[in-house]
Design an enzyme around this catalytic site. Structure first.
Site, PDB file in Angstrom:
ATOM      1  N   SER A  68      30.008  35.944  45.839  1.00  0.00           N
ATOM      2  CA  SER A  68      29.442  36.698  46.976  1.00  0.00           C
ATOM      3  C   SER A  68      28.029  36.276  47.366  1.00  0.00           C
ATOM      4  CB  SER A  68      29.432  38.183  46.657  1.00  0.00           C
ATOM      5  OG  SER A  68      30.710  38.705  46.834  1.00  0.00           O
ATOM      6  N   LYS A  71      27.725  34.567  50.618  1.00  0.00           N
ATOM      7  CA  LYS A  71      27.851  35.329  51.873  1.00  0.00           C
ATOM      8  C   LYS A  71      26.516  35.429  52.630  1.00  0.00           C
ATOM      9  CE  LYS A  71      31.506  38.290  49.940  1.00  0.00           C
ATOM     10  NZ  LYS A  71      31.743  39.617  49.314  1.00  0.00           N
ATOM     11  N   TYR A 198      36.665  30.949  53.418  1.00  0.00           N
ATOM     12  CA  TYR A 198      36.026  31.978  52.591  1.00  0.00           C
ATOM     13  C   TYR A 198      36.121  31.652  51.090  1.00  0.00           C
ATOM     14  CZ  TYR A 198      35.336  36.481  50.286  1.00  0.00           C
ATOM     15  OH  TYR A 198      34.906  37.472  49.440  1.00  0.00           O
ATOM     16  N   TYR A 250      26.170  45.397  46.078  1.00  0.00           N
ATOM     17  CA  TYR A 250      27.340  46.247  46.326  1.00  0.00           C
ATOM     18  C   TYR A 250      26.912  47.717  46.369  1.00  0.00           C
ATOM     19  CZ  TYR A 250      29.286  41.918  44.406  1.00  0.00           C
ATOM     20  OH  TYR A 250      29.569  40.612  44.133  1.00  0.00           O
ATOM     21  N   VAL A 268      30.482  37.925  41.643  1.00  0.00           N
ATOM     22  CA  VAL A 268      31.297  38.308  40.485  1.00  0.00           C
ATOM     23  C   VAL A 268      31.349  37.252  39.380  1.00  0.00           C
ATOM     24  CG1 VAL A 268      32.807  40.024  41.528  1.00  0.00           C
ATOM     25  CG2 VAL A 268      33.418  37.619  41.664  1.00  0.00           C
TER      26      VAL A 268
HETATM   27  N1  GLN Z   1      31.890  40.211  44.835  1.00  0.00           N
HETATM   28  C1  GLN Z   1      32.197  38.944  44.865  1.00  0.00           C
HETATM   29  O1  GLN Z   1      31.500  38.080  44.367  1.00  0.00           O
HETATM   30  C2  GLN Z   1      33.489  38.727  45.515  1.00  0.00           C
HETATM   31  C3  GLN Z   1      33.770  37.302  45.842  1.00  0.00           C
HETATM   32  C4  GLN Z   1      35.159  36.909  45.502  1.00  0.00           C
HETATM   33  N2  GLN Z   1      35.407  35.577  45.937  1.00  0.00           N
HETATM   34  C5  GLN Z   1      36.129  37.883  46.133  1.00  0.00           C
HETATM   35  O2  GLN Z   1      36.409  37.766  47.267  1.00  0.00           O
HETATM   36  O3  GLN Z   1      36.638  38.772  45.516  1.00  0.00           O
END
Ligand code: GLN
Length: 314
Positions: A68, A71, A198, A250, A268
């Site tokens: 994430s 992003k 993505y 988050y 994550v």
């Molecule tokens: N929170 C994350 O890092 C999520 C990214 C992970 N690629 C997902 O889509 O679940």
């Protein structure tokens, strides 16, 4: 600043070891099977300052996928490609308070429009906005942009993690189809194409040093202080940092804002990118995650340091 880096170099090893015990409070992510291979007890940090001075401690040689954290930079690239109106036509500006992969509010409020670009639904919508005729072209542009921000590092995709996520991403797939049904993804856009973009940017491999360089550009409003080159318009850095404070951790973002008070984004894989505006870029890796998906030890470390060094921007 030199005094500060000296102090950091001296104290970092102690802070890292004091925070490392918190790796026991969490678990390595396993919903993407390949991520489960990461060492649960690892913790490392790398800090880069304005003139290239650095401090590091712990397992900062570890490589990990951005997940994430990516992003933040796809949002910035989408802003560069489409402008603010183009991006915020497809994605909102509000935190959700829900899990990062939640469907809940997608149906409840303004059908289909994701609340913000840092939750999965929002980031998938943002991926569709990256200019390029085909997923390979979009992906290549993303990689080149990330390399530029990281000071010319030769970044690459971790194909095993990409394939592992793509094969198991039932929830992200359903989010994307939901966005398609609600016309957030335009008629010409194929769901599997967007998902490929993505998953690929989530699977860009990095280490804490490279991550600290990317954070440094945000800490200096879009200009790389080591080269003097403006890489991102200041306004877009402002937008990115605001989202990082509001929803970068988050649904634990409020708590982190109270305790650490600096813009940060977690992933994550256990990475955290943190920004001390006008001072430092920070990369942290600690794969053991708490219930909300943030590195337990990494969060503890950043909160400790911010309190000790008075980093809160609030
Ligand atoms: N929170 C994350 O890092 C999520 C990214 C992970 N690629 C997902 O889509 O679940």
């Amino acid at each position: 600043m030199t005094a500060m880096i000296e102090q950091l170099r001296k104290k970092l090893p102690y802070w890292v070891e004091a925070s490392r015990v918190h790796t026991c409070d969490g678990q390595v992510a396993s919903y993407i099977p390949e991520l489960a291979k990461a060492p649960r007890d690892a913790l490392g940090i790398f800090i880069t300052g304005q003139s290239g001075e650095t401090a590091s401690a712990g397992d900062c040689g570890l490589t990990f996928t951005m997940q994430s954290i990516s992003k933040v930079f796809t949002l910035i690239l989408a802003l560069i490609d489409n402008g603010e109106d183009g991006v915020f036509d497809k994605v909102g500006m509000e935190p959700t308070g829900d899990d990062f992969n939640s469907m809940l509010k997608l149906e409840l409020v303004e059908p289909g429009k994701p609340f913000n670009p840092l939750i999965n639904a929002g980031a998938i919508a943002v991926s569709s906005l990256i200019h390029g005729d085909s997923p390979p072209v979009q992906i290549e542009r993303i990689l080149r942009f990330f390399q530029e921000i990281s000071g010319g590092a030769s970044l690459r995709f971790n194909d095993s993690v990409f394939r592992s996520e793509s094969a198991t991403a039932h929830r992200n797939r359903s989010l994307a189809y939901f966005l398609k049904d609600n016309e957030v993804l335009g008629e010409e856009i194929a769901v599997e194409d967007v998902l490929q973009v993505y998953f690929k940017h989530c699977a860009i491999e990095i280490n804490a040093e490279q991550l600290s360089r990317m954070a440094l550009v945000l800490a200096f409003d879009g200009t790389d202080p080591l080269t003097g080159r403006e890489l991102i318009p200041r306004r877009y850095v402002q937008i990115a940092k605001t989202f990082m404070v509001m929803c970068g951790m988050y649904n634990a973002s409020g708590e982190f804002a109270i305790r650490a008070g600096i813009p940060a984004k977690s992933g994550v894989s256990g990475g955290i990118m943190a920004v001390v505006p006008g001072q430092f870029g920070i990369g942290v890796i600690g794969p053991s995650l708490g219930s909300k998906g943030n590195s337990t030890a990494g969060v503890h470390l950043l909160e400790t340091m911010s309190a000790e060094l008075d980093w809160s921007i609030m």
